[in-house]
Design an enzyme around this catalytic site. Structure first.
Site, PDB file in Angstrom:
ATOM      1  N   TYR A  68       0.849  -1.187   0.000  1.00  0.00           N
ATOM      2  CA  TYR A  68       0.000   0.000   0.000  1.00  0.00           C
ATOM      3  C   TYR A  68       0.888   1.241   0.000  1.00  0.00           C
ATOM      4  O   TYR A  68       1.749   1.416   0.864  1.00  0.00           O
ATOM      5  CB  TYR A  68      -0.891  -0.009   1.244  1.00  0.00           C
ATOM      6  N   TYR A  99      -5.796   4.419  -7.932  1.00  0.00           N
ATOM      7  CA  TYR A  99      -6.010   4.441  -6.488  1.00  0.00           C
ATOM      8  C   TYR A  99      -7.355   3.818  -6.168  1.00  0.00           C
ATOM      9  O   TYR A  99      -8.400   4.454  -6.252  1.00  0.00           O
ATOM     10  CB  TYR A  99      -5.948   5.880  -5.970  1.00  0.00           C
TER      11      TYR A  99
END
Length: 395
Positions: free
Chosen positions: A292, A343
């Site tokens: 992440y 994203y």
């Protein structure tokens, strides 16, 4: 903690479907419509009928506009598992974990996990997607008055503490952005594919010091779904199964505490080793990392906390030539990550992990891809999930 060997082989969980919509500045669909499209594409990818799905886990992003009514939109009946989940960027990993536990226990047989969002609107700036609708009151209002408004300021504070403690530099953070952009150049779905240099990173405008624009993730409209089922069922489906070998979560619960280790350690330090132990593998067995990366700093901290380098050594590690980029010894965020690809919260690293574990990365495919480590991070280093996924030899 259970290990993979404790679980009956025929019910061990595997990811068998992956559905991705168009990503980026894609207008005309709501988040709920993106979610429905992603689930349908995941079912098609797996060679499943929608009616074979008996579990649905739903996650929504900034707009919070995907909910349990997705079941009705998809025409799903008599589900054995249905819930809406929220642990921010760690949610995707958590959804797969709960789906794996459901299929391994027999609670459900085929579970779809979906995330979708549509914060971008025509004629509005990207930054406005994260604008707060109202001025907060109480303690949160004091923070806003002090300039701590939005995630970038809190992550900048965390990064600055790491820099002051360990000597980490902006140029070292930039090495992550450069490496991931090189991967994105080989990903047809990536929003940003033009190569960048370290000089480009340093010359990009500041968002919140020490973060330049190229330290920060994208904003995207779109949806991603995965489908989890048992090994027995996976064997007869259309795609190579991706084994869910190990998983863990960690939620430190230390947000905003004074004189704590904020910025220096995240939940990855607990969930990473736990997930690897469950999978029966070690750091040395990991072939590909999908971490992440809401900011370059987040990826650097996670590398340290997982143990790929010593605490405080992340800056030197990521800036060493021949490590993270294409052809490197430790492929990191091979689709470009959230910095350059798209994203979709924790679905960004998860979707690329599935592609890599299947061996379907095309030009960007990592040579070795039998063990893929995936992270999800939420809040301001408040929540963490880890998955260990396996390629063909682990099915």
């Amino acid at each position: 903690m259970s290990t993979r060997g404790d679980r009956p082989a025929h019910r061990r969980a595997a990811i068998v479907g992956l559905g991705l919509t168009e990503m980026g500045k894609v207008y005309g669909s709501t988040a709920q419509q993106f979610a429905a499209q992603a689930v349908k594409r995941a079912a098609d990818d797996a060679g499943l009928r929608l009616s074979e799905i008996d579990g649905l886990l739903v996650s929504a992003g900034v707009t919070r506009s995907v909910d349990l009514s997705l079941q009705v939109d998809l025409g799903l009946h008599d589900l054995r598992l249905l819930t809406q989940m929220q642990s921010f960027g760690s949610t995707a990993g958590a959804m797969v974990q709960y789906a794996a536990m459901a299929v391994e226990s027999g609670m459900a047989d085929t579970v779809a996990c979906v995330f979708a969002d549509a914060p971008l609107q025509p004629g509005r700036s990207t930054g406005s997607a994260y604008a707060q609708p109202a001025v907060p009151r109480g303690w949160a209002g004091l923070l806003d008055a002090s300039g701590f408004a939005g995630p970038s300021t809190f992550y900048a504070l965390a990064a600055r503490r790491h820099m002051q403690t360990y000597g980490t530099t902006s140029e070292q953070l930039g090495s992550i952005a450069v490496a991931q952009r090189a991967w994105a150049g080989m990903n047809p779905l990536a929003q940003l594919r033009d190569p960048i240099t370290l000089a480009d990173h340093q010359e990009s405008r500041f968002v919140v010091e020490p973060f330049h624009l190229l330290d920060c993730c994208l904003v995207s409209n779109g949806g991603v779904a995965v489908i989890v089922t048992t090994a027995d069922r996976a064997a007869s489906l259309a795609q190579p199964p991706v084994s869910v070998m190990g998983w863990a979560q960690a939620h430190p619960g230390k947000r905003m505490r004074r004189d704590d280790d904020f910025g220096l350690v995240s939940g990855a330090a607990q969930s990473g080793p736990a997930a690897l132990k469950m999978a029966g593998v070690t750091i040395d067995d990991v072939d590909v990392l999908e971490l992440y990366d809401c900011y370059t700093y987040t990826a650097l901290l996670t590398l340290e906390d997982y143990g790929f380098c010593g605490k405080g050594e992340g800056g030197a590690f990521v800036s060493e030539p021949g490590v993270l980029g294409p052809g490197g010894s430790l492929p990191l965020n091979t689709g470009g990550g959230q910095l350059s690809s798209y994203y979709m919260w924790g679905m960004t690293p998860l979707s690329e992990a599935v592609i890599q574990a299947r061996g379907q990365g095309g030009e960007r495919q990592a040579r070795r891809h039998e063990v893929v480590l995936v992270s999800g991070n939420g809040g301001y280093l408040d929540f963490h999930s880890t998955l260990v996924l396996g390629g063909a030899s682990h099915s």
